[in-house]
Scaffold this active site. Structure first.
Site, PDB file in Angstrom:
ATOM      1  N   LYS A 133      18.616  10.810  21.638  1.00  0.00           N
ATOM      2  CA  LYS A 133      18.175  12.475  21.883  1.00  0.00           C
ATOM      3  C   LYS A 133      18.599  12.877  20.518  1.00  0.00           C
ATOM      4  O   LYS A 133      18.256  14.075  19.746  1.00  0.00           O
ATOM      5  CB  LYS A 133      19.819  12.894  22.933  1.00  0.00           C
ATOM      6  N   ASN A 134      19.669  12.301  19.999  1.00  0.00           N
ATOM      7  CA  ASN A 134      20.536  13.554  18.635  1.00  0.00           C
ATOM      8  C   ASN A 134      19.142  12.822  17.969  1.00  0.00           C
ATOM      9  O   ASN A 134      19.923  12.656  16.710  1.00  0.00           O
ATOM     10  CB  ASN A 134      21.874  12.544  18.784  1.00  0.00           C
ATOM     11  N   ARG A 169      20.924  23.706  20.377  1.00  0.00           N
ATOM     12  CA  ARG A 169      21.405  23.287  19.231  1.00  0.00           C
ATOM     13  C   ARG A 169      20.855  23.516  17.607  1.00  0.00           C
ATOM     14  O   ARG A 169      21.518  22.851  17.008  1.00  0.00           O
ATOM     15  CB  ARG A 169      22.687  22.681  19.199  1.00  0.00           C
ATOM     16  N   ASP A 207      25.498  23.816  24.479  1.00  0.00           N
ATOM     17  CA  ASP A 207      26.412  23.501  25.195  1.00  0.00           C
ATOM     18  C   ASP A 207      28.044  24.183  24.945  1.00  0.00           C
ATOM     19  O   ASP A 207      27.656  24.555  23.889  1.00  0.00           O
ATOM     20  CB  ASP A 207      26.379  21.434  25.174  1.00  0.00           C
ATOM     21  N   ASP A 220      30.705  11.813  22.269  1.00  0.00           N
ATOM     22  CA  ASP A 220      29.992  12.502  22.854  1.00  0.00           C
ATOM     23  C   ASP A 220      30.290  11.825  24.289  1.00  0.00           C
ATOM     24  O   ASP A 220      30.017  12.045  25.147  1.00  0.00           O
ATOM     25  CB  ASP A 220      29.074  12.201  22.896  1.00  0.00           C
ATOM     26  N   VAL A 237      36.798  16.822  17.224  1.00  0.00           N
ATOM     27  CA  VAL A 237      35.511  16.486  17.008  1.00  0.00           C
ATOM     28  C   VAL A 237      34.921  18.390  17.013  1.00  0.00           C
ATOM     29  O   VAL A 237      35.273  19.569  16.810  1.00  0.00           O
ATOM     30  CB  VAL A 237      34.671  15.773  17.151  1.00  0.00           C
TER      31      VAL A 237
END
Length: 417
Positions: A23-24, A93, A117, A305, A327
């Site tokens: 996904k990223n 995002r 998110d 994550d 983070v």
């Protein structure tokens, strides 16, 4: 109300699961297709809700986008439109990653400030500062980032933090800038490397992918390519941690274990037997996990994550764990939901202290983001009774075939509409 999951605890996860594209990575690769006129093909795309959203963003910029199973074809016009101000942008995002390609190709970009998110602010200061170094003007007006440049000139750029998004936007602008750009303190994530590989296939000149210094020598134009997305290390690790939590035996395929070295070492510390293969890994947990401490950091550190999964594991491990979030500041909302399930956890600033208990207790809980949702499902697997997980649309944004994958491993979960 929306869909919710009913998770029945007590099952030990066993078997093999395959992981799709990251996904990223895929959303950034789709945005990078704007850099070359013609048809770029991206394969191994995960079938998650964010991919059609990104397709809508690109269509709004004048591209034709075809989604065909795990293949995305993007036909980019000679000059893309520059205004990405529509509903799709505000929903997630990653949409801000069109900023760099648009400034490079259309010389102007207007991009709505992104949504997504609820894990804390992600200011675009570094994105804008980097584009300014390359000669662009950039301001925030009427809820949009506005950037424009008649021409981009390579420059030395130093990031105060190895931001993935800022690295991507500066990189995708620099590939078409005149001269040499160096990005110091660049993000080193595997997804950045994946983007560099695709850009190189398109004709970009990039050195240092995977290191903290990227050197980009601008070229006049790029050409379309075909590229396969890397496997999703976060999804893969989620299944690995689920195996440890349920004292199971799970083999994960489709992901490079080198992208998860630290995570797999933490599972070994927790008492799991971990075997790695060229295309995956196996996690076998024979007894209750041992508590381990985790600090989230940019790659090659422990991924933020996976912090909810680390907390889930800690909640049923023997001993006390300290989980430190470095983070995103609002990630610990997840702990409040875990406490509903009986977890012995408290937070203090960046730290969560968790004393493991034998078994969690089922409760109605709410997902605040993609990873928190997955973490709550994992907690439900090691709770007594049936846990109701609400707002699961978040999970659908990051995990393709989540229910089917979990069921195939023996997990008891159903979607209720």
């Amino acid at each position: 109300m929306g869909d919710r999951f009913l998770v029945t605890g007590g099952a030990r996860l066993t078997g093999e699961v395959s992981v799709g594209g990251a996904k990223n990575s895929v959303l950034k690769l789709m945005a990078a297709a704007l850099l070359a006129e013609g048809v770029t093909t991206i394969t191994n795309c995960p079938q998650i809700a964010d991919v059609p959203l990104m397709a809508d963003v690109l269509r709004g910029l004048g591209a034709e986008v075809e989604l065909d199973g795990d293949v995305v074809r993007i036909d980019t016009p000679a000059v893309p439109k520059h205004h990405a101000d529509f509903d799709a942008v505000k929903q997630f995002r990653a949409s801000v990653c069109v900023l760099g390609p648009l400034v490079a190709r259309a010389h102007r970009a207007v991009v709505a400030l992104p949504g997504g998110d609820a894990i804390g602010s992600r200011p675009l200061d570094m994105h804008q500062a980097g584009l300014r170094e390359l000669g662009a003007r950039s301001v925030i007006e009427h809820g949009c980032v506005v950037a424009e440049a008649d021409s981009l000139i390579g420059a030395p750029i130093s990031l105060e933090f190895p931001s993935v998004g800022a690295t991507e936007n500066i990189l995708t602008a620099a590939v078409l800038a005149e001269g040499v750009t160096t990005i110091d303190n660049a993000a080193r994530e595997p997804e950045i490397v994946d983007l560099c590989v695709m850009l190189q296939q398109m004709g970009a000149r990039i050195d240092g992918a995977g290191t903290s210094t990227l050197t980009v020598t601008g070229v006049p134009q790029l050409h379309p390519t075909t590229h396969r997305v890397i496997g999703d290390r976060i999804v893969g690790a989620t299944w690995g941690i689920a195996a440890a939590m349920t004292q199971g035996d799970v083999t994960v395929r489709g992901v490079d274990p080198a992208h998860l070295q630290l995570v797999l070492n933490k599972l070994r510390e927790a008492g799991a037997q971990v075997d790695t293969y060229p295309d995956g890994f196996r996690v076998l947990q024979r007894e209750r996990p041992t508590a381990v401490n985790v600090s989230t950091l940019p790659f090659p550190g422990f991924p933020t994550d996976l912090q909810p999964m680390a907390i889930g594991l800690a909640s049923v491990s023997e001993g006390m764990s300290v989980i430190t979030e470095n983070v995103f500041e609002a990630r610990f909302r997840f702990v409040e939901e875990m406490v509903r399930m009986g977890a012995d956890a408290r937070t203090d600033g960046h730290h969560a202290v968790i004393r493991g208990i034998d078994q969690l207790s089922s409760a109605p809980v709410w997902s605040s983001d993609i990873r928190a949702g997955a973490g709550l499902v994992l907690a439900g697997l090691v709770a007594d009774g049936v846990t109701e997980v609400h707002d699961v649309f978040h999970i659908d944004r990051g995990y393709p075939d989540f229910v089917e994958s979990l069921r195939a491993l023996g997990g008891k979960i159903e979607r209720v509409v």
